[in-house]
Design a protein around this motif. Structure first.
Motif, short mmCIF file in Angstrom:
data_model
loop_
_atom_site.label_atom_id
_atom_site.label_comp_id
_atom_site.label_asym_id
_atom_site.label_seq_id
_atom_site.Cartn_x
_atom_site.Cartn_y
_atom_site.Cartn_z
N ALA A 169 0.88 -1.14 -0.17
CA ALA A 169 0.16 0.08 -0.07
C ALA A 169 0.95 1.37 0.21
N MET A 170 0.35 2.44 -0.61
CA MET A 170 1.00 3.64 -0.63
C MET A 170 0.21 4.63 -0.60
N ARG A 171 0.83 5.76 0.07
CA ARG A 171 0.17 7.13 0.29
C ARG A 171 1.03 8.20 -0.19
N HIS A 172 0.60 9.08 -1.17
CA HIS A 172 1.54 10.41 -1.54
C HIS A 172 0.59 11.40 -1.45
N ILE A 173 1.22 12.54 -1.61
CA ILE A 173 0.73 13.96 -1.86
C ILE A 173 0.98 14.19 -3.28
N VAL A 174 0.15 14.71 -4.01
CA VAL A 174 0.47 15.08 -5.53
C VAL A 174 0.78 16.53 -5.24
N LYS A 175 1.97 16.94 -5.83
CA LYS A 175 2.62 18.12 -5.58
C LYS A 175 1.69 19.19 -6.35
N ALA A 176 1.28 18.99 -7.45
CA ALA A 176 0.64 19.96 -8.44
C ALA A 176 -0.82 20.33 -7.59
N THR A 177 -1.39 19.50 -7.00
CA THR A 177 -2.73 19.85 -6.22
C THR A 177 -2.78 19.87 -4.89
N GLY A 178 -1.79 19.28 -4.30
CA GLY A 178 -1.74 19.03 -2.72
C GLY A 178 -2.93 17.97 -2.37
N LYS A 179 -3.30 17.36 -3.23
CA LYS A 179 -4.36 16.25 -2.83
C LYS A 179 -3.44 14.92 -2.64
N THR A 180 -4.13 14.09 -1.64
CA THR A 180 -3.60 12.80 -1.16
C THR A 180 -4.08 11.70 -2.05
N PHE A 181 -3.15 10.64 -2.88
CA PHE A 181 -3.37 9.54 -3.36
C PHE A 181 -3.04 8.39 -2.50
N ALA A 182 -3.83 7.44 -2.13
CA ALA A 182 -3.62 6.41 -1.58
C ALA A 182 -4.07 5.29 -2.12
N SER A 183 -3.49 4.07 -2.06
CA SER A 183 -4.02 2.93 -3.01
C SER A 183 -3.18 1.84 -2.59
#
Length: 132
Positions: A86-100
């Motif tokens: 599993a991973m969780r990152h912040i998309v730098k361009a939007t500040g939104k979190t991506f978790a999957s």
């Protein structure tokens, strides 16, 4: 320990320590690489060379700020391996979190990665990039 498992373990060790040039040495000159997803996500698509793999790993930190990345299992069958986690990152361009959750499929031949295919929540990733 199998050659496949050794190479995949080394892949994650080098990735975790940021040793991108050495990581690139694990890939064969010609590779079968595919990351499925929306074309608005900068790193989706096919790659066929070691140089393209290195370019991918160099560019990724410009897009994502990692918060968590954990491999829970590596399953090996001959030349094929699947890493689950599993991973969780912040998309730098939007500040939104991506978790999957993820599954990364490797094929290792003659000590080199010849195939790399990722499976992740591509819809959540596109939404984090505001692509949909």
């Amino acid at each position: 320990m199998s050659e496949t498992r050794t190479v995949v373990n080394e892949f994650y060790r080098l990735l975790g320590s940021g040793e991108i040039d050495r990581l690139g040495e694990l890939f064969a000159d010609k590779i079968d690489w595919d990351i499925y997803g929306a074309e608005e996500v900068p790193w989706t698509g096919r790659r066929t060379t070691r140089e393209q793999a290195i370019e991918f790993f160099r560019a990724l930190p410009g897009h994502l700020q990692p918060e968590d990345f954990a491999v829970s299992h590596i399953l090996v069958d001959g030349t094929d391996a699947v890493a689950l986690g599993a991973m969780r990152h912040i998309v730098k361009a939007t500040g939104k979190t991506f978790a999957s959750p993820f599954a990364f499929h490797f094929t290792v031949e003659n000590g080199k990665i010849t195939r790399y295919v990722t499976f992740e929540d591509s819809l959540a990733l596109a939404q984090a990039f505001e692509a949909v």
